[in-house]
Write a protein that holds these residues in place. Structure first.
Motif, PDB file in Angstrom:
ATOM      1  N   LEU A  85       1.216  -1.039  -0.072  1.00  0.00           N
ATOM      2  CA  LEU A  85       0.102  -0.030   0.044  1.00  0.00           C
ATOM      3  C   LEU A  85       1.189   1.401  -0.106  1.00  0.00           C
ATOM      4  O   LEU A  85       1.592   1.584   0.845  1.00  0.00           O
ATOM      5  CB  LEU A  85      -0.699  -0.119   1.292  1.00  0.00           C
ATOM      6  CG  LEU A  85      -1.938  -1.540   1.665  1.00  0.00           C
ATOM      7  CD1 LEU A  85      -3.123  -1.068   2.499  1.00  0.00           C
ATOM      8  CD2 LEU A  85      -2.745  -0.954   0.302  1.00  0.00           C
ATOM      9  N   SER A  86       0.928   2.669  -1.145  1.00  0.00           N
ATOM     10  CA  SER A  86       1.111   3.451  -0.866  1.00  0.00           C
ATOM     11  C   SER A  86       0.771   4.066   0.481  1.00  0.00           C
ATOM     12  O   SER A  86      -0.045   3.998   0.254  1.00  0.00           O
ATOM     13  CB  SER A  86       1.623   4.309  -2.667  1.00  0.00           C
ATOM     14  OG  SER A  86       1.400   3.184  -3.232  1.00  0.00           O
ATOM     15  N   VAL A  87       0.971   5.269   0.515  1.00  0.00           N
ATOM     16  CA  VAL A  87       0.436   6.029   1.670  1.00  0.00           C
ATOM     17  C   VAL A  87       1.194   6.859   1.423  1.00  0.00           C
ATOM     18  O   VAL A  87       2.232   8.051   1.024  1.00  0.00           O
ATOM     19  CB  VAL A  87       0.924   5.975   2.932  1.00  0.00           C
ATOM     20  CG1 VAL A  87       0.982   6.788   4.340  1.00  0.00           C
ATOM     21  CG2 VAL A  87       1.318   3.784   3.642  1.00  0.00           C
ATOM     22  N   SER A  88      -0.106   8.119   1.371  1.00  0.00           N
ATOM     23  CA  SER A  88       0.174   9.533   1.462  1.00  0.00           C
ATOM     24  C   SER A  88       0.093  10.626   1.809  1.00  0.00           C
ATOM     25  O   SER A  88       1.181   9.986   3.370  1.00  0.00           O
ATOM     26  CB  SER A  88      -1.540  10.368   1.303  1.00  0.00           C
ATOM     27  OG  SER A  88      -1.812  10.578   2.779  1.00  0.00           O
ATOM     28  N   GLN A  89       1.331  11.806   2.398  1.00  0.00           N
ATOM     29  CA  GLN A  89       2.210  11.881   2.657  1.00  0.00           C
ATOM     30  C   GLN A  89       1.028  12.874   3.511  1.00  0.00           C
ATOM     31  O   GLN A  89       1.958  12.881   4.743  1.00  0.00           O
ATOM     32  CB  GLN A  89       3.275  13.284   1.773  1.00  0.00           C
ATOM     33  CG  GLN A  89       4.141  13.296   1.264  1.00  0.00           C
ATOM     34  CD  GLN A  89       4.903  13.968   0.733  1.00  0.00           C
ATOM     35  OE1 GLN A  89       4.948  15.342   0.674  1.00  0.00           O
ATOM     36  NE2 GLN A  89       5.784  13.071  -0.176  1.00  0.00           N
ATOM     37  N   PHE A 278       1.458   4.454  17.259  1.00  0.00           N
ATOM     38  CA  PHE A 278       3.354   4.371  17.001  1.00  0.00           C
ATOM     39  C   PHE A 278       4.083   3.874  16.479  1.00  0.00           C
ATOM     40  O   PHE A 278       4.736   4.041  16.028  1.00  0.00           O
ATOM     41  CB  PHE A 278       3.710   4.232  18.175  1.00  0.00           C
ATOM     42  CG  PHE A 278       4.399   6.028  19.418  1.00  0.00           C
ATOM     43  CD1 PHE A 278       4.688   6.766  18.873  1.00  0.00           C
ATOM     44  CD2 PHE A 278       3.395   6.017  20.441  1.00  0.00           C
ATOM     45  CE1 PHE A 278       4.533   8.366  20.152  1.00  0.00           C
ATOM     46  CE2 PHE A 278       3.666   7.320  21.006  1.00  0.00           C
ATOM     47  CZ  PHE A 278       4.543   8.671  20.516  1.00  0.00           C
ATOM     48  N   ALA A 279       3.058   2.529  15.963  1.00  0.00           N
ATOM     49  CA  ALA A 279       4.015   1.751  15.239  1.00  0.00           C
ATOM     50  C   ALA A 279       4.303   1.908  13.703  1.00  0.00           C
ATOM     51  O   ALA A 279       4.576   1.511  13.573  1.00  0.00           O
ATOM     52  CB  ALA A 279       3.778  -0.124  15.601  1.00  0.00           C
ATOM     53  N   PHE A 284       4.934   4.233   8.337  1.00  0.00           N
ATOM     54  CA  PHE A 284       5.116   4.557   6.849  1.00  0.00           C
ATOM     55  C   PHE A 284       5.570   5.318   6.675  1.00  0.00           C
ATOM     56  O   PHE A 284       5.794   6.190   5.447  1.00  0.00           O
ATOM     57  CB  PHE A 284       3.261   5.547   7.357  1.00  0.00           C
ATOM     58  CG  PHE A 284       2.344   5.077   7.687  1.00  0.00           C
ATOM     59  CD1 PHE A 284       2.305   3.275   8.022  1.00  0.00           C
ATOM     60  CD2 PHE A 284       1.388   5.798   7.927  1.00  0.00           C
ATOM     61  CE1 PHE A 284       0.131   3.199   7.857  1.00  0.00           C
ATOM     62  CE2 PHE A 284      -0.041   4.795   7.931  1.00  0.00           C
ATOM     63  CZ  PHE A 284       0.010   3.727   7.888  1.00  0.00           C
ATOM     64  N   PHE A 285       7.200   5.810   7.283  1.00  0.00           N
ATOM     65  CA  PHE A 285       7.526   6.186   6.859  1.00  0.00           C
ATOM     66  C   PHE A 285       8.483   5.772   5.891  1.00  0.00           C
ATOM     67  O   PHE A 285       9.387   6.285   5.178  1.00  0.00           O
ATOM     68  CB  PHE A 285       8.943   6.989   7.998  1.00  0.00           C
ATOM     69  CG  PHE A 285       8.575   8.164   8.373  1.00  0.00           C
ATOM     70  CD1 PHE A 285       7.948   9.077   7.578  1.00  0.00           C
ATOM     71  CD2 PHE A 285       8.002   8.275   9.332  1.00  0.00           C
ATOM     72  CE1 PHE A 285       8.319  10.970   8.503  1.00  0.00           C
ATOM     73  CE2 PHE A 285       7.601   9.644  10.383  1.00  0.00           C
ATOM     74  CZ  PHE A 285       7.725  10.935  10.163  1.00  0.00           C
ATOM     75  N   SER A 286       9.225   4.614   5.597  1.00  0.00           N
ATOM     76  CA  SER A 286       9.937   3.412   4.836  1.00  0.00           C
ATOM     77  C   SER A 286       9.496   3.764   3.534  1.00  0.00           C
ATOM     78  O   SER A 286       8.892   2.780   2.725  1.00  0.00           O
ATOM     79  CB  SER A 286       9.867   2.381   5.879  1.00  0.00           C
ATOM     80  OG  SER A 286       8.276   1.712   5.339  1.00  0.00           O
ATOM     81  N   GLY A 287       9.519   4.999   2.737  1.00  0.00           N
ATOM     82  CA  GLY A 287       9.009   5.045   1.985  1.00  0.00           C
ATOM     83  C   GLY A 287       8.111   5.328   1.268  1.00  0.00           C
ATOM     84  O   GLY A 287       8.026   4.852   0.005  1.00  0.00           O
TER      85      GLY A 287
END
Length: 355
Positions: A85-89, A278-279, A284-287
């Motif tokens: 899944l791509s995650v929006s900024q 928190f997890a 979500f930051f990993s790319g």
């Protein structure tokens, strides 16, 4: 039967309300962020309000906490296993930090053992502010995201009298089914808990939490299969925010003496909900992608959490050994792995910018 009626009511409510909203000129993106988010959280809201009015506050609180844990670990995990899944900024920069903040806020509010009506008003006012922000923010969304929501929820079209009546029936019928289903489910769950000698909190954290989150399961899994990234991930994070601000807030407001928060909830369940929130950050930051292995990690942790609740409910002799292994080995290894992934990702971005 109560669970089935509850889900049918939520589905009818979402369909009718979203069509009515789009027909009067509200953009599909705003409908997805507001009407559908409310609708998918409607089962939790119906159950928690019914439980709080009936004096079963453990079910009301356990339902919200359990649903939030289920949403992240099970639904995101399952969806990512199907398709990365791509995650929006915006989710990384705003929605996930907000989910973490309000999760910690609930712990602080409940530290005195009660979520009072004043606490409930604070939470619900936060929801109103969040909705206003979402509506203004939606105007800045890129065309790809708007097209995605338009495809999912339809575009504005002429509303005939027949369509209007059909959608009104869906909305009213959906509300009626929610009320009936919540009554059946709460009464039955309470009876089951008493019969087997299991606490109402455990029932709320497991059966009811997973059951009332089924609309989110369907929405996110179908969206991930269709490649609708913002709906698949945003539905889960948005639902968690709605659960805390709307469901807990309104339940505390409607409860005669506020919602009682037990020591077990303060010492274990809410901290787990915060940890799960928190997890999301390092993953979500990993790319800006939730990979399949990260989805498997989330699913694995949900199964471990369920096993832990079963051991507590049955007071099994294996509970102490299991807790020790989790506390001193599994959790530290997972945290270290996520930190390494995050640091490597940040370093790669710095290298790219320097080039």
């Amino acid at each position: 039967m109560g669970l089935a009626v509850l889900i049918a009511g939520a589905e009818a409510l979402v369909r009718g309300a979203s069509r009515l909203a789009v027909s009067i000129g509200i953009s599909p993106l705003v409908v997805g962020l507001t009407v559908v988010a409310f609708g998918t959280s409607a089962p939790e809201l119906a159950i928690s309000i019914k439980s709080s009015l009936s004096g079963h506050t453990d079910i009301a609180v356990g339902n919200v906490i359990g649903s939030n844990i289920f949403n992240v670990l099970f639904i995101l995990g399952l969806s990512a296993l199907i398709v990365p899944l791509s995650v929006s900024q915006q989710l990384v920069r705003l929605d996930v930090p907000l989910m973490i903040t309000i999760s910690v806020f609930v712990l602080l509010l409940g530290y005195d053992g009660t979520l009072s009506r004043i606490d409930g008003c604070l939470l619900f006012s936060g929801l109103i502010a969040y909705l206003v922000f979402l509506i203004f923010q939606s105007r800045k969304e890129e065309k790809q995201v708007q097209d995605e929501y338009a495809q999912e929820y339809g575009v504005s079209s002429g509303m005939t009298v027949r369509r209007l009546l059909v959608n009104l029936v869906l909305v009213l019928g959906g509300f009626g089914l929610l009320i009936l289903g919540s009554r059946w489910l709460v009464d039955s769950a309470t009876t089951i808990a008493q019969y087997f000698g299991i606490s109402e909190l455990i029932i709320g954290l497991t059966i009811i939490a997973a059951g009332t989150s089924l609309p989110e399961v369907v929405t996110s899994v179908v969206a991930s299969i269709k490649g609708e990234r913002d709906i698949a991930v945003g539905n889960v994070i948005g639902s968690n925010i709605f659960n805390i601000l709307s469901v807990l807030g309104l339940s505390a407001i409607t409860a005669p003496d506020g919602l009682g928060v037990s020591q077990a909830v303060l010492q274990l369940e809410i901290p787990i909900m915060i940890a799960v929130a928190f997890a999301c950050m390092p993953i979500f930051f990993s790319g800006y992608v939730i990979a399949r292995w990260e989805g498997a990690l989330f699913l694995g942790y949900y199964l471990v959490y369920m096993l832990y609740l079963i051991l507590i409910a049955t007071q099994h002799a294996f509970l102490t050994f299991f807790s020790t292994i989790m506390l001193y080995f599994v959790i530290p290894v997972t945290v270290i792995t996520l930190l390494i992934v995050t640091v490597r990702t940040i370093q790669k971005r710095k290298d790219v910018k320097s080039l």
